[in-house]
Design a protein around this motif. Structure first.
Motif, PDB file in Angstrom:
ATOM      1  N   ILE A 497       0.935  -1.250  -0.034  1.00 31.66           N
ATOM      2  CA  ILE A 497      -0.075   0.071   0.023  1.00 31.66           C
ATOM      3  C   ILE A 497       0.779   1.295  -0.075  1.00 31.66           C
ATOM      4  CG2 ILE A 497      -1.637   1.449   1.446  1.00 31.66           C
ATOM      5  CD1 ILE A 497      -2.668  -1.484   2.446  1.00 31.66           C
ATOM      6  N   GLU A 498       1.980   1.230   0.986  1.00 33.03           N
ATOM      7  CA  GLU A 498       2.512   2.437   1.118  1.00 33.03           C
ATOM      8  C   GLU A 498       3.403   2.735  -0.177  1.00 33.03           C
ATOM      9  OE1 GLU A 498       2.950   2.823   5.994  1.00 33.03           O
ATOM     10  OE2 GLU A 498       4.674   1.648   4.880  1.00 33.03           O
ATOM     11  N   SER A 499       3.871   1.737  -0.833  1.00 32.35           N
ATOM     12  CA  SER A 499       4.829   1.891  -2.012  1.00 32.35           C
ATOM     13  C   SER A 499       3.901   2.591  -3.047  1.00 32.35           C
ATOM     14  CB  SER A 499       5.462   0.699  -2.442  1.00 32.35           C
ATOM     15  OG  SER A 499       4.515  -0.375  -2.692  1.00 32.35           O
ATOM     16  N   ARG A 500       2.596   2.453  -3.161  1.00 31.86           N
ATOM     17  CA  ARG A 500       1.750   2.999  -3.902  1.00 31.86           C
ATOM     18  C   ARG A 500       1.123   4.415  -3.514  1.00 31.86           C
ATOM     19  NH1 ARG A 500       2.497  -2.025  -4.619  1.00 31.86           N
ATOM     20  NH2 ARG A 500       2.549  -2.701  -6.752  1.00 31.86           N
ATOM     21  N   GLY A 501       1.747   4.906  -2.615  1.00 29.33           N
ATOM     22  CA  GLY A 501       1.345   6.229  -2.088  1.00 29.33           C
ATOM     23  C   GLY A 501       0.076   6.216  -1.064  1.00 29.33           C
ATOM     24  N   GLY A 502      -0.535   5.105  -0.749  1.00 29.46           N
ATOM     25  CA  GLY A 502      -1.485   5.137   0.337  1.00 29.46           C
ATOM     26  C   GLY A 502      -0.868   5.211   1.682  1.00 29.46           C
ATOM     27  N   LYS A 503      -2.082   5.617   2.491  1.00 23.31           N
ATOM     28  CA  LYS A 503      -1.484   5.567   3.943  1.00 23.31           C
ATOM     29  C   LYS A 503      -2.252   4.715   4.913  1.00 23.31           C
ATOM     30  CE  LYS A 503      -1.285   9.397   7.151  1.00 23.31           C
ATOM     31  NZ  LYS A 503      -0.261   9.023   7.889  1.00 23.31           N
ATOM     32  N   VAL A 504      -1.463   4.076   5.719  1.00 25.34           N
ATOM     33  CA  VAL A 504      -2.052   3.065   6.634  1.00 25.34           C
ATOM     34  C   VAL A 504      -2.263   3.588   7.957  1.00 25.34           C
ATOM     35  CG1 VAL A 504      -1.638   0.636   7.433  1.00 25.34           C
ATOM     36  CG2 VAL A 504      -1.236   1.255   5.024  1.00 25.34           C
ATOM     37  N   ILE A 505      -3.391   3.595   8.500  1.00 23.49           N
ATOM     38  CA  ILE A 505      -3.517   3.904  10.192  1.00 23.49           C
ATOM     39  C   ILE A 505      -3.495   2.523  10.765  1.00 23.49           C
ATOM     40  CG2 ILE A 505      -4.859   4.862  11.783  1.00 23.49           C
ATOM     41  CD1 ILE A 505      -6.008   6.686   9.703  1.00 23.49           C
ATOM     42  N   LYS A 506      -2.428   2.246  11.573  1.00 27.00           N
ATOM     43  CA  LYS A 506      -2.578   0.878  12.115  1.00 27.00           C
ATOM     44  C   LYS A 506      -3.224   1.011  13.533  1.00 27.00           C
ATOM     45  CE  LYS A 506       2.003   0.276  10.301  1.00 27.00           C
ATOM     46  NZ  LYS A 506       3.380  -0.002  10.371  1.00 27.00           N
ATOM     47  N   PHE A 507      -4.330   0.266  13.679  1.00 26.65           N
ATOM     48  CA  PHE A 507      -5.151   0.287  15.028  1.00 26.65           C
ATOM     49  C   PHE A 507      -4.788  -0.020  16.022  1.00 26.65           C
ATOM     50  CE2 PHE A 507      -9.226   2.344  14.519  1.00 26.65           C
ATOM     51  CZ  PHE A 507      -9.141   3.065  13.372  1.00 26.65           C
ATOM     52  N   GLU A 508      -3.861  -1.025  15.958  1.00 28.07           N
ATOM     53  CA  GLU A 508      -3.130  -1.776  17.240  1.00 28.07           C
ATOM     54  C   GLU A 508      -2.491  -0.743  18.121  1.00 28.07           C
ATOM     55  OE1 GLU A 508      -2.550  -2.633  14.128  1.00 28.07           O
ATOM     56  OE2 GLU A 508      -0.548  -2.845  13.512  1.00 28.07           O
ATOM     57  N   GLN A 509      -1.979   0.335  17.541  1.00 26.15           N
ATOM     58  CA  GLN A 509      -1.485   1.534  18.319  1.00 26.15           C
ATOM     59  C   GLN A 509      -2.567   1.955  19.443  1.00 26.15           C
ATOM     60  OE1 GLN A 509      -1.141   5.545  16.448  1.00 26.15           O
ATOM     61  NE2 GLN A 509      -1.885   4.340  14.494  1.00 26.15           N
ATOM     62  N   PHE A 510      -3.965   1.949  19.261  1.00 25.96           N
ATOM     63  CA  PHE A 510      -4.707   2.599  20.370  1.00 25.96           C
ATOM     64  C   PHE A 510      -5.177   1.207  20.961  1.00 25.96           C
ATOM     65  CE2 PHE A 510      -6.054   4.415  15.777  1.00 25.96           C
ATOM     66  CZ  PHE A 510      -5.334   5.814  15.973  1.00 25.96           C
ATOM     67  N   MET A 511      -4.659   0.203  21.062  1.00 27.69           N
ATOM     68  CA  MET A 511      -4.825  -0.668  21.987  1.00 27.69           C
ATOM     69  C   MET A 511      -4.003  -0.576  23.276  1.00 27.69           C
ATOM     70  SD  MET A 511      -5.958  -3.875  19.837  1.00 27.69           S
ATOM     71  CE  MET A 511      -6.044  -4.882  21.174  1.00 27.69           C
ATOM     72  N   PRO A 512      -4.086  -1.003  24.551  1.00 28.09           N
ATOM     73  CA  PRO A 512      -3.344  -0.755  25.598  1.00 28.09           C
ATOM     74  C   PRO A 512      -2.294  -1.940  25.524  1.00 28.09           C
ATOM     75  CG  PRO A 512      -5.456  -1.981  26.200  1.00 28.09           C
ATOM     76  CD  PRO A 512      -5.516  -1.562  24.611  1.00 28.09           C
ATOM     77  N   LYS A 513      -1.193  -1.605  26.365  1.00 30.90           N
ATOM     78  CA  LYS A 513       0.146  -2.410  26.171  1.00 30.90           C
ATOM     79  C   LYS A 513      -0.430  -3.989  26.812  1.00 30.90           C
ATOM     80  CE  LYS A 513       4.053   0.323  25.350  1.00 30.90           C
ATOM     81  NZ  LYS A 513       3.133   1.693  25.161  1.00 30.90           N
ATOM     82  N   LYS A 514      -1.039  -3.770  28.078  1.00 26.42           N
ATOM     83  CA  LYS A 514      -1.615  -4.893  28.718  1.00 26.42           C
ATOM     84  C   LYS A 514      -3.023  -5.234  28.729  1.00 26.42           C
ATOM     85  CE  LYS A 514       1.690  -5.691  32.439  1.00 26.42           C
ATOM     86  NZ  LYS A 514       2.063  -5.411  33.628  1.00 26.42           N
ATOM     87  N   TYR A 515      -3.269  -6.207  28.315  1.00 27.60           N
ATOM     88  CA  TYR A 515      -4.972  -6.515  28.142  1.00 27.60           C
ATOM     89  C   TYR A 515      -5.151  -7.967  28.428  1.00 27.60           C
ATOM     90  CZ  TYR A 515      -4.079  -7.403  23.261  1.00 27.60           C
ATOM     91  OH  TYR A 515      -3.663  -8.012  22.042  1.00 27.60           O
ATOM     92  N   TYR A 516      -6.377  -8.263  28.857  1.00 23.32           N
ATOM     93  CA  TYR A 516      -6.806  -9.769  28.886  1.00 23.32           C
ATOM     94  C   TYR A 516      -6.740 -10.559  27.462  1.00 23.32           C
ATOM     95  CZ  TYR A 516      -8.087  -8.841  33.692  1.00 23.32           C
ATOM     96  OH  TYR A 516      -7.923  -8.662  34.863  1.00 23.32           O
ATOM     97  N   LYS A 517      -5.873 -11.257  27.184  1.00 26.32           N
ATOM     98  CA  LYS A 517      -5.718 -11.749  25.851  1.00 26.32           C
ATOM     99  C   LYS A 517      -6.866 -12.613  25.168  1.00 26.32           C
ATOM    100  CE  LYS A 517      -1.201 -10.325  25.275  1.00 26.32           C
ATOM    101  NZ  LYS A 517      -0.947  -9.242  24.387  1.00 26.32           N
ATOM    102  N   ASP A 518      -7.512 -13.246  26.352  1.00 27.95           N
ATOM    103  CA  ASP A 518      -8.541 -14.042  25.926  1.00 27.95           C
ATOM    104  C   ASP A 518      -9.635 -13.064  25.510  1.00 27.95           C
ATOM    105  OD1 ASP A 518      -7.260 -16.161  27.015  1.00 27.95           O
ATOM    106  OD2 ASP A 518      -8.183 -16.394  28.717  1.00 27.95           O
ATOM    107  N   PHE A 519      -9.770 -11.983  25.665  1.00 30.77           N
ATOM    108  CA  PHE A 519     -10.764 -11.033  25.111  1.00 30.77           C
ATOM    109  C   PHE A 519     -10.357 -10.166  24.126  1.00 30.77           C
ATOM    110  CE2 PHE A 519     -11.949 -12.899  29.334  1.00 30.77           C
ATOM    111  CZ  PHE A 519     -13.219 -13.642  29.101  1.00 30.77           C
TER     112      PHE A 519
END
Lengths: 556, 222
Positions: A497-519
Motif C-alpha cells: 500500500i505504502e509503495s503506491r502512495g497509500g497511507k495506513v492507520i494501524k489500529f493496534e497502536q490504540f490498544m493498551p499494552k496490557k490487556y486480557y488476551k482471551d478477550f
C-alpha cells in the motif's frame, strides 16, 4: 419495522403517546404521526422526521395512538406517514409490518371506485375495513383471511381501539393510570402486561379490555424508563460505548453461575445464525467454538433455509440483540419445523424469539438506543468467549472487577479523534487484517458504513494483491489491525500500500499494552466504534440515527 | 355524503357458459366491476362428482371473496348450482322450477328430483369447443334437437349456461317451442344500487391460456 404506541386513560393521552413514541424511535424515524380523540372527534398530526418535529399539543384527551415509521412500502413523505384513515373516515389505522398482497387488494378496492392518497399498505387495510360488509368486530377478525404478511395494528373505530397481531410484536399493559399499548415492552411502565399472540384481536372500549379472539392472561411487569437519559453524554452511541464495561460485568455475573455444558451435551455440529452486527459476533463465536472441536457453520439469517430433518447432535445458536429480528424469527421457525435444537443469545428476555428457544442465554447489556450496536456486540462476543472457556473448564473465572477497570480506563484514555478527522474527508476506505482480526474488521467496517456513510471494503491482508490493490492511490487511507502485533504479519500488505502512495492507520497502536488476551476481540473493536462515532461528529451526522436505518429490523 | 361503492360481482363457471350471465348483467345494470372465473382446468363440470364440485366451487367462492372482495357471486353453472348448499346471501345460484322441462347435463339430472329433465352428455363440451364455428354449431344443435326431440316440445328451459350462448340456434331448429334461459329467472329478481356507469371486467382462469382469455373476451357483448 416501525413502532406503534397507544394510550387510553386519565392522563394526557397525546403527551403519553408523544413520549412513548420517542422510546420507539429506534424502530424507525423516517416520519411519525399521532391520532387523538378530542371532543369525540379524531384528530391527526403528522410530520416527516423524528418525534420532536411533532407539535407539543396541550389538550385534554383520553385516547391517543401513534406511529413512528421506517419506510417499507412507499417513499418517505407526509402522505405516506401513519395514521391512515379509510375513505369513509370510520377507520384509522397504524401498522407495523408488511402486507404482501396489498397491491392486489388495492386494485380490487380501486375497481370499486375507492381512491388512495398514499402508497402504503396501511391505507389499503383502512379502506379494506371500510369496504367489507357486516359488523365491525367481524370485519376486523376477517383481516386474517384477507391479508397476507405481517402486521401489528391499532385500529380506531367510533372511540374503540382494536389491537390485531400477526407476527409483528404488540403488547398491552394495564397500569393504574390507564391502558398502554406498544410494539416494545421496554417502552412500557410498570403494570400488568400481556404480549399479544399471533391471531389475537383485542378491543378496548370504555377502558375495558375485551379479547375478541384468543384468551389473554396478564403478568406483572416492572420497568424503569428513567435509565434512558443521555446522562451528560452528547449521544447515546458514545454513552453506550462507555457502558460496555458495565454491560460485560453484568453479563459475566449472570453467566458465571450458569452451567452451559448441558446445552452442548452430545452436540457435534453447531450452526450460528445472525444478521448484521449479531452475525459478526456469530463469526467470532464460531471461531472460538471451533477450537473445542465442534463442526461450525455460520449463516446469515436472511439467507437461511432448511429442507430436511435435523439430527439430535446439531445445535443452532441464534443471536439477536432485540430478539425481534424478523429474519432470525423466520429461521427459528424453520429450525423448529425440522425438529432442531435452538440456543438463543439475546438482550431481551421477553422478546418474540425466546418462545422458539430450547435454551436462552441473555446478554445483560441493558437497553441500547443508538442504531449502531456497540455494547451489545461486545456483550455477545464476551458471552461466546465465556461459554467456550466454561465448556473447556467448568471452573473458569476471571477477576471481573479488574477486567472492567481495564476496559473502562482503556475507553477513557483512547485517543482516536485525530485519526477520525483524517478519514472523515474521504468517502471510501479499505480495512485489512488476518485471522480473527479480519472478523473484527467486518464489524468495524459495518460501523463506518452505517453511521459515517463511507464505503468500506474489509479484506484479508493476503488478498489485497489479488485485485483490490488497484483501488490504492496516493489519496487512499487504509485501516489495518494486527492485534497480536506479530511482526511481518501484515507487513507485506502494508508495504504494498505504502509503495503506491497509500497511507495506513494501524489500529493496534490504540490498544493498551496490557490487556486480557482471551478477550482481545473486545479490546480491538472499541477503537473502531469510537473512530466511527467521531467521524460522524466530524461530518456533522447524528450517530444515533443514521439515515434509512432502524435499530430493530422486524421485517424480512 | 360519501359516494356509493361500485359493487364487485364474481361469476364462476367451468368455461365460457357464464358469459351469458355476464352479458345479461351488463345489459341490466349500466356499470359494474366484474370478476369472471373460468375453471377451464376442470371443464366440463357436467361429468365431475358432486363431492368434487362442492369442494371446488366453495374454494373458488372463498378465493374470490378474500382476494377480489366480491359483493355478490353468481354460480353461473347449473350443474354446480344443483349440488351446492349455500348459506351466504351474497352467493346467487341457479334455481330449478318443477313447472318446466329442463335440458341439462348428466350430473344436474342426478341431483334434481321431481323435475322433468332431458340430459345430454356432450353438448356443453361441444359448444365450448366450436363456439366460433357457425357451420359446426348448426350441425351440432340440429343433431341434438333431433336426438332429444326438443322441437316437439311446447316449452323447455336451457338448464346449462353454455346452451344459453347458442339460444338463437335452438330457436332456429325449434321454431314452435317456447325456449327459456334459466338465468332469466335469477336475474329478474336481482338488484343492486350504485351510481356509476363505469364497467370493468377481469377474466381469471384456472388453466393458463392466453387464447382462452381472448375467447372469453370476444364473447362479451358491448
Amino acid at each position: 419495522m416501525c413502532g406503534i404506541y397507544g394510550y387510553v386513560g386519565k392522563l394526557d393521552a397525546y403527551n403519553e403517546v408523544f413520549n412513548g413514541l420517542k422510546l420507539l424511535q429506534y424502530r424507525g424515524y423516517d416520519s411519525c404521526g399521532i391520532a387523538y380523540l378530542s371532543n369525540n372527534e379524531l384528530k391527526i398530526v403528522k410530520t416527516v422526521g423524528t418525534i420532536d418535529n411533532l407539535p407539543k399539543i396541550k389538550i385534554k384527551c383520553n385516547l391517543s395512538f401513534g406511529h413512528t415509521r421506517w419506510a417499507t412500502n412507499g417513499a418517505v413523505n407526509y402522505d405516506n406517514t401513519h395514521p391512515h384513515i379509510s375513505f369513509d373516515k370510520r377507520f384509522t389505522v397504524v401498522h407495523n409490518g408488511i402486507i404482501y398482497n396489498a397491491n392486489e387488494i388495492k386494485l380490487a378496492l380501486q375497481n370499486k371506485g375507492i381512491n388512495f392518497y398514499s402508497n402504503t399498505d396501511t391505507e389499503v387495510i383502512a379502506n379494506l375495513l371500510a369496504s367489507l360488509n357486516g359488523d365491525v368486530d367481524e370485519r376486523i377478525k376477517s383481516l386474517f383471511n384477507h391479508l397476507k404478511g405481517t402486521f401489528a395494528l391499532i385500529i380506531e373505530n367510533e372511540g374503540a381501539l382494536y389491537l390485531v397481531k400477526k407476527f409483528s410484536p404488540l403488547n398491552i399493559l394495564k397500569a393504574e393510570d390507564g391502558i398502554y399499548i406498544s410494539s416494545d415492552v421496554s417502552s412500557l411502565k410498570t403494570g400488568q402486561l400481556y404480549s399479544l399472540k399471533d391471531y389475537d384481536v383485542i378491543k378496548i372500549k370504555d377502558n375495558q379490555i375485551l379479547p375478541l379472539s384468543g384468551e389473554i392472561a396478564f403478568t406483572k411487569y416492572n420497568n424503569c424508563i428513567q435509565n434512558y437519559s443521555l446522562n451528560n453524554f452528547p449521544h447515546f452511541m458514545l454513552k453506550e460505548i462507555y457502558e460496555t464495561p458495565t454491560a460485560i460485568e453484568n453479563t459475566y455475573n449472570y453467566l458465571k453461575d450458569i452451567d452451559v455444558s448441558p446445552y452442548f451435551k452430545n452436540i457435534k455440529d453447531i450452526t450460528l445464525i445472525g444478521c448484521g452486527t449479531a452475525y459478526h459476533s456469530c463469526l467470532i463465536g464460531g471461531e472460538v467454538l471451533k477450537k473445542l472441536n465442534f463442526n461450525i457453520k455460520t449463516e446469515l439469517a436472511s439467507n437461511f433455509t432448511l429442507f430436511k430433518k435435523i439430527n439430535k447432535h446439531h445445535l443452532h445458536i441464534i443471536v439477536s440483540q432485540s430478539g425481534e429480528t424478523a429474519d432470525c424469527i423466520k429461521a427459528a421457525e424453520n429450525i423448529k419445523k425440522f425438529g432442531g435444537k435452538i440456543l438463543v443469545i439475546t438482550n431481551e428476555a421477553k422478546s418474540s424469539i425466546v418462545k422458539f428457544a430450547n435454551h436462552i442465554i441473555l446478554t445483560k447489556a441493558q437497553k441500547e438506543l443508538a442504531v449502531a450496536s456497540t455494547k451489545t456486540y461486545c456483550s455477545q462476543v464476551f458471552a461466546f468467549i465465556l461459554i467456550a472457556k466454561k465448556l473447556k473448564n467448568a471452573n473458569y473465572t476471571i477477576n471481573i472487577k479488574k477486567f472492567k477497570k481495564s476496559l473502562t480506563n482503556y475507553i477513557k484514555n483512547s485517543n482516536i479523534i485525530s485519526a477520525a478527522k483524517m478519514l472523515s474527508k474521504l468517502d471510501k476506505t479499505i480495512l485489512i487484517g488476518k485471522d480473527i482480526d479480519y472478523l473484527t474488521l467486518l464489524e468495524a467496517s459495518l460501523k463506518i458504513r452505517e453511521i459515517d456513510y463511507i464505503y468500506t471494503i474489509p479484506i484479508y491482508s493476503g488478498e489485497l494483491k489479488h485485485g483490490t490493490l488497484s483501488l490504492i492511490d496516493n489519496q487512499s487511507i487504509v485501516l489495518s489491525l494486527n492485534t497480536d502485533n506479530v511482526a511481518n504479519k501484515l507487513s507485506n500488505a502494508i508495504n504494498e500500500i505504502e509503495s503506491r502512495g497509500g497511507k495506513v492507520i494501524k489500529f493496534e497502536q490504540f490498544m493498551p499494552k496490557k490487556y486480557y488476551k482471551d478477550f482481545s476481540c473486545i479490546y480491538s473493536i472499541i477503537p473502531f466504534q469510537l473512530f466511527s462515532y467521531f467521524i460522524a461528529i466530524e461530518k456533522g451526522y447524528n450517530p444515533d440515527m443514521p439515515k434509512n436505518l432502524a435499530k430493530s429490523v422486524t421485517v424480512e | 355524503m360519501l359516494k356509493k361503492l361500485r359493487p364487485t360481482i364474481g361469476i364462476i363457471d367451468s368455461g365460457i357458459g357464464g358469459i351469458s350471465i355476464l352479458n345479461a348483467l351488463k345489459a341490466k345494470f349500466k356499470g359494474g366491476n366484474y370478476i369472471y372465473f373460468a375453471d377451464n382446468l376442470n371443464m366440463p363440470y357436467g361429468n365431475k362428482s358432486a363431492k368434487f364440485l362442492k369442494n371446488r366451487v366453495n374454494n373458488l367462492i372463498n378465493y374470490l371473496k378474500t382476494n377480489y372482495l366480491t359483493d355478490y357471486i353468481f354460480i353461473a353453472c347449473n350443474t354446480a348450482s344443483s349440488v351446492l348448499k349455500l348459506a351466504d346471501a351474497d352467493v346467487i345460484k341457479m334455481q330449478f322450477d318443477t313447472n318446466y322441462t329442463y335440458l341439462v347435463t348428466p350430473l344436474t339430472k342426478q341431483t334434481l328430483q321431481n323435475i322433468n329433465v332431458v340430459a345430454d352428455k356432450t353438448l356443453a363440451k361441444l359448444i365450448e369447443k366450436h363456439i366460433f364455428n357457425t357451420k359446426a354449431l348448426n350441425r351440432i344443435i340440429k343433431y341434438h334437437v333431433n336426438l332429444h326431440k326438443l322441437n316437439a316440445m311446447d316449452c323447455f328451459v336451457l338448464g346449462c349456461t353454455h346452451y344459453e350462448l347458442v339460444y338463437d340456434l335452438f330457436k332456429k331448429y325449434c321454431p314452435n317451442s317456447k325456449i327459456i334461459k334459466n338465468s332469466d329467472f335469477i336475474l329478474k329478481d336481482f338488484n343492486m344500487n350504485f351510481e356509476t356507469n363505469e364497467t370493468s371486467i377481469l377474466f381469471l382462469q384456472s388453466k393458463s391460456s392466453k387464447s382462452y382469455i381472448q375467447k372469453l373476451k370476444s364473447l362479451v357483448e358491448d
